[in-house]
Design an enzyme around this catalytic site. Sequence first.
Site, PDB file in Angstrom:
ATOM      1  N   GLY A  46       0.959  -1.154   0.314  1.00 40.92           N
ATOM      2  CA  GLY A  46      -0.143   0.042   0.228  1.00 40.92           C
ATOM      3  C   GLY A  46       0.881   1.224   0.059  1.00 40.92           C
ATOM      4  CD  GLN A  51       3.493   6.116   2.809  1.00 37.63           C
ATOM      5  OE1 GLN A  51       2.411   5.338   2.254  1.00 37.63           O
ATOM      6  NE2 GLN A  51       4.404   5.202   3.269  1.00 37.63           N
ATOM      7  CB  CYS A  92       5.124   2.282   7.612  1.00 42.10           C
ATOM      8  SG  CYS A  92       4.876   3.882   6.637  1.00 42.10           S
ATOM      9  CG  LEU A  93       6.625   0.885   1.450  1.00 44.09           C
ATOM     10  CD1 LEU A  93       5.914   1.283  -0.004  1.00 44.09           C
ATOM     11  CD2 LEU A  93       7.713   0.126   1.398  1.00 44.09           C
ATOM     12  CG  HIS A 134      -0.611   1.197   7.395  1.00 40.67           C
ATOM     13  ND1 HIS A 134       0.370   0.634   8.146  1.00 40.67           N
ATOM     14  CD2 HIS A 134       0.176   1.851   6.531  1.00 40.67           C
ATOM     15  CE1 HIS A 134       1.527   1.288   8.009  1.00 40.67           C
ATOM     16  NE2 HIS A 134       1.569   2.044   6.955  1.00 40.67           N
ATOM     17  CD  GLU A 135      -1.164   2.429   2.767  1.00 32.97           C
ATOM     18  OE1 GLU A 135      -0.451   3.556   2.437  1.00 32.97           O
ATOM     19  OE2 GLU A 135      -0.199   1.781   2.974  1.00 32.97           O
ATOM     20  CG  HIS A 138       0.294   6.593   5.620  1.00 33.95           C
ATOM     21  ND1 HIS A 138       1.631   7.087   6.118  1.00 33.95           N
ATOM     22  CD2 HIS A 138       0.642   5.398   5.512  1.00 33.95           C
ATOM     23  CE1 HIS A 138       2.446   6.202   6.098  1.00 33.95           C
ATOM     24  NE2 HIS A 138       1.880   5.025   5.749  1.00 33.95           N
TER      25      HIS A 138
END
Length: 182
Positions: A46, A51, A92-93, A134-135, A138
């Site tokens: 995701g 991000q 997380c990226l 999670h997204e 963000h």
Amino acid sequence: MNVLRLHLLGSPILRQPSSPVARVDADTRRLVEDLFATMRAARGVGLAANQVGVALRVAVVDIGEEDPPPLVLINPVIAERSPETEVSEEGCLSIPDIFGNVKRPVRIVVEALNEQGKPYRVEASGYKARAIQHEIDHLDGILFLDHLSAVKRSLLLAKWKKARKGEKGYLKEVTPEPAGEL
Ligand code: NI
């Protein structure tokens, strides 16, 4: 499609609530394509627009299902949450190599626009529901670290700071693995 640079923990845009998309147009679709390209190059499941430095309420999720297709979440809202929760590990990226156990509702119903600007509603559970939550976090400036206990969070932050020692800035080039590599 472009693979964009990732914003890492410390970049202010990760902490700011993103703005709704006023109109889904060609620019929005280009952003969606770039999000998919960047997420795949970074081997994520995701990615949210902030991000990659764009403070708009756009995110993508692809947990690797053949069918249904990957999710495009524009202006997403969680309409329903199951009372049942589940604890599972998340990463997380934007915070590479840091993982923590996060408690979240097991099932959710999400309402969003797709890349054509068409409203849709989808129910998700388990890993997919977790990825979507999670997204959407963000888009509200929330990171998975915020769901952890203060003690756990400070331990992980210390680990992050140690790992980042000597690195400057909050941007990371995404370099895809060469084809054929595992
Ligand atoms: Ni993330």
